[in-house]
Write a protein that holds these residues in place. Sequence first.
Motif, PDB file in Angstrom:
ATOM      1  N   LYS A  36       0.836  -1.214   0.000  1.00  0.00           N
ATOM      2  CA  LYS A  36       0.000   0.000   0.000  1.00  0.00           C
ATOM      3  C   LYS A  36       0.864   1.254   0.000  1.00  0.00           C
ATOM      4  O   LYS A  36       1.870   1.307   0.709  1.00  0.00           O
ATOM      5  N   ASN A  57      -4.456  -2.224   1.060  1.00  0.00           N
ATOM      6  CA  ASN A  57      -5.498  -1.755   1.975  1.00  0.00           C
ATOM      7  C   ASN A  57      -6.639  -1.041   1.295  1.00  0.00           C
ATOM      8  O   ASN A  57      -7.751  -1.062   1.778  1.00  0.00           O
ATOM      9  N   MET A 203       3.116  -7.649  12.002  1.00  0.00           N
ATOM     10  CA  MET A 203       3.506  -6.636  11.039  1.00  0.00           C
ATOM     11  C   MET A 203       4.990  -6.320  11.277  1.00  0.00           C
ATOM     12  O   MET A 203       5.674  -7.059  11.982  1.00  0.00           O
ATOM     13  N   SER A 204       5.479  -5.225  10.694  1.00  0.00           N
ATOM     14  CA  SER A 204       6.918  -4.931  10.808  1.00  0.00           C
ATOM     15  C   SER A 204       7.381  -4.904  12.262  1.00  0.00           C
ATOM     16  O   SER A 204       8.469  -5.378  12.582  1.00  0.00           O
ATOM     17  N   ARG A 219       2.126  -9.876   7.816  1.00  0.00           N
ATOM     18  CA  ARG A 219       1.847  -8.849   6.808  1.00  0.00           C
ATOM     19  C   ARG A 219       2.822  -7.695   7.029  1.00  0.00           C
ATOM     20  O   ARG A 219       2.677  -6.944   7.993  1.00  0.00           O
ATOM     21  N   GLY A 221       4.910  -4.320   5.718  1.00  0.00           N
ATOM     22  CA  GLY A 221       5.043  -3.223   4.769  1.00  0.00           C
ATOM     23  C   GLY A 221       6.342  -2.465   4.955  1.00  0.00           C
ATOM     24  O   GLY A 221       7.292  -2.585   4.182  1.00  0.00           O
ATOM     25  N   THR A 222       6.399  -1.664   6.024  1.00  0.00           N
ATOM     26  CA  THR A 222       7.510  -0.741   6.264  1.00  0.00           C
ATOM     27  C   THR A 222       8.883  -1.407   6.188  1.00  0.00           C
ATOM     28  O   THR A 222       9.809  -0.846   5.589  1.00  0.00           O
ATOM     29  N   ARG A 228       5.936   5.088   5.112  1.00  0.00           N
ATOM     30  CA  ARG A 228       4.864   5.605   4.279  1.00  0.00           C
ATOM     31  C   ARG A 228       4.541   7.023   4.693  1.00  0.00           C
ATOM     32  O   ARG A 228       4.515   7.346   5.868  1.00  0.00           O
TER      33      ARG A 228
HETATM   34  C1  LIG Z   1      -0.216  -1.337   6.683  1.00  0.00           C
HETATM   35  C2  LIG Z   1      -0.647  -2.649   7.189  1.00  0.00           C
HETATM   36  C3  LIG Z   1       0.293  -3.661   7.457  1.00  0.00           C
HETATM   37  C4  LIG Z   1       1.787  -3.451   7.370  1.00  0.00           C
HETATM   38  O1  LIG Z   1       2.221  -2.643   8.409  1.00  0.00           O
HETATM   39  P1  LIG Z   1       3.793  -2.306   8.609  1.00  0.00           P
HETATM   40  O2  LIG Z   1       3.862  -1.817   9.999  1.00  0.00           O
HETATM   41  O3  LIG Z   1       4.126  -1.277   7.597  1.00  0.00           O
HETATM   42  O4  LIG Z   1       4.543  -3.561   8.403  1.00  0.00           O
HETATM   43  C5  LIG Z   1      -0.191  -4.892   7.851  1.00  0.00           C
HETATM   44  N1  LIG Z   1      -1.523  -5.131   7.968  1.00  0.00           N
HETATM   45  C6  LIG Z   1      -2.440  -4.197   7.724  1.00  0.00           C
HETATM   46  C7  LIG Z   1      -3.880  -4.527   7.858  1.00  0.00           C
HETATM   47  C8  LIG Z   1      -2.035  -2.923   7.348  1.00  0.00           C
HETATM   48  O5  LIG Z   1      -2.955  -1.987   7.140  1.00  0.00           O
END
Ligand SMILES: *Cc1c(COP(=O)(O)O)cnc(C)c1O
Length: 233
Positions: A36, A57, A203-204, A219, A221-222, A228
Amino acid sequence: MTMIGDDLQQVRARIDQACAQAGRDPTAVRLLAVSKTFGPEAVREAHAAGQAAFGENYVQEGLDKIAALADLRAGLEWHCIGPLQSNKTRPVAEQFDWVHSIDRLKIAERLSAQRPAHLLPLQVCLQVNVDGGANKSGVPPEEALALARAVAALPQLQLRGLMAIPEPAPDFAAQRALCLRAHAVFEAIRAAGIALDTLSLGMSGDLEAAVSAGSTMVRVGTAIFGGRARKPA
Ligand SMILES: *Cc1c(COP(=O)(O)O)cnc(C)c1O
């Protein structure tokens, strides 16, 4: 190695390390790269580094990226992980492979009805609100089993598991405690005889705690794509 390729390798190493620490098989935890706010070129780069599963997302942003990367479609798996409104279900049913954020039956019924018959069933997870905190999305834990039974009966959906987004917590122990709540709901539904194989958790910032609590899909991202500018919805 590109920067994204390098970061991916580091995240995979973190997952492997967390699995080793938890005495778990590292192949039991999948990595979903959350792309995202990043453009199709970032996804292309991650795919070239061996990553196949991507999470989005925002529905329209995801659809735009799927279209921009049509040439890679067979090698990509697209996961919708954001809140889903009923007027947005059709393109999601038509274009995505997975949805993690089902929190009411109406959305699931629409996705099932709108999933084209020539595609595999849409792979879905129920989002569970494990802390009742500022994150208000998700079914309450005590309603998750009933929703799971109803969703499992829908023809064009395959219920795979649960997704949770625990509130940020200050340390590993606190993160793990929240993650264990999601795992407990997951195990309770399995004990009731519904076959789930996916716990989408971590997450991260908390993937180690999530893996230690039984996550099967983190999941991230960062830690892969960088920070972001926009906040997640
Ligand atoms: C943005 C997001 C992530 C990733 O988060 P990071 O902290 O960047 O790894 C995972 N799950 C959902 C639902 C998100 O919205």
